[in-house]
Write an enzyme that holds these catalytic residues in place. Structure first.
Site, PDB file in Angstrom:
ATOM      1  CB  ILE A 167      58.967 -23.750  47.143  1.00 31.02           C
ATOM      2  CG1 ILE A 167      57.897 -24.913  46.988  1.00 31.02           C
ATOM      3  CG2 ILE A 167      57.879 -22.480  47.700  1.00 31.02           C
ATOM      4  CD1 ILE A 167      57.204 -25.509  48.124  1.00 31.02           C
ATOM      5  CB  CYS A 168      61.011 -19.722  47.627  1.00 30.56           C
ATOM      6  SG  CYS A 168      61.654 -18.194  48.112  1.00 30.56           S
ATOM      7  CB  ILE A 169      65.811 -18.990  46.962  1.00 29.49           C
ATOM      8  CG1 ILE A 169      67.035 -18.570  46.292  1.00 29.49           C
ATOM      9  CG2 ILE A 169      65.983 -19.936  48.063  1.00 29.49           C
ATOM     10  CD1 ILE A 169      67.132 -17.335  45.263  1.00 29.49           C
TER      11      ILE A 169
ATOM     12  CB  THR B 248      55.437 -21.877  43.037  1.00 28.28           C
ATOM     13  OG1 THR B 248      54.289 -21.004  42.905  1.00 28.28           O
ATOM     14  CG2 THR B 248      55.556 -22.325  44.370  1.00 28.28           C
TER      15      THR B 248
END
Length: 217
Positions: free
Chosen positions: A134-136, A189
């Site tokens: 997720i994210c970074i 995501t």
């Protein structure tokens, strides 16, 4: 009942795990009828950031001790993670990933990854167990799955270019959607790489958790 290992990089988006992303991950795992166990490396954080001012302080904090705040104390050190006991893996984001799991925050595409962490991530990959990043956290994927792994961090050009430089294939993606790499059983995501609110982050994280658990044996 499927069981998910959730890896946390501290507590607080500037120097640890993104708290909203972590809580949403745990919430959706439960709503899907699965269970989880949180893990974190028992190491000192790279830095400590005052989340009111945004300034770095002189404090010293431990990644696992901070992550325990999110897990309500139910957390284990990374070296106790037995991959064979879990069906899937999920990594919430936050700059702790780029500071405490690796040094992407300092060295970008020339980063190095915590050896203990990388060994565990690779073992999940070798065991063909699905994973959600997720994210970074997708910046770790080229080190885990090698050349061509498909991933998203949304549309941030600098980070996307770094993923490409490390051998990954970046796919642009809106905040409410996911990117699936079928060959590697990896779901990504953007979450707070794009999200403007908790509701924004919730949509993509919910889809990610659902897909990861669907793919779990």
């Amino acid at each position: 009942m499927k069981k998910v290992a959730v890896l946390l990089s501290g507590a607080g988006f500037n120097d640890g795990a993104e708290i909203n992303e972590a809580v949403l991950t745990l919430l959706h795992i439960g709503k899907q009828g699965a269970t989880y166990q949180c893990f974190a490396p028992d190491v000192e954080q790279m830095d400590v950031v005052n989340h009111v001012s945004g300034e770095t302080t002189q404090e010293k904090r431990n990644v696992m001790t901070e992550a325990a705040r999110i897990a309500r104390g139910d957390i284990k050190p990374l070296n106790e993670l037995n991959v064979k006991e879990f069906d899937a893996l999920i990594l919430p984001g936050g700059y702790g990933v780029a500071k405490n799991f690796c040094d992407f925050a300092v060295n970008g595409a020339d980063m190095t990854v915590n050896e203990q962490l990388l060994e565990i991530l690779k073992e999940f990959a070798q065991e063909r167990k699905p994973a959600g990043y997720i994210c970074i956290s997708p910046v770790l994927l080229p080190y885990v799955y090698g050349e061509g792994v498909h991933a998203t961090i949304g549309n941030d050009k600098e980070t996307a270019n770094a993923i490409e430089k490390m051998g990954g294939t970046h796919v642009e993606c809106p905040v409410d959607d996911i990117v699936l790499d079928d060959a590697n059983l990896v779901v990504t995501t953007p979450a707070y790489m794009l999200a403007k609110s908790v509701a924004d982050a919730d949509k993509g994280i919910g889809k990610l958790v659902e897909k990861v658990l669907y793919m779990a044996a």
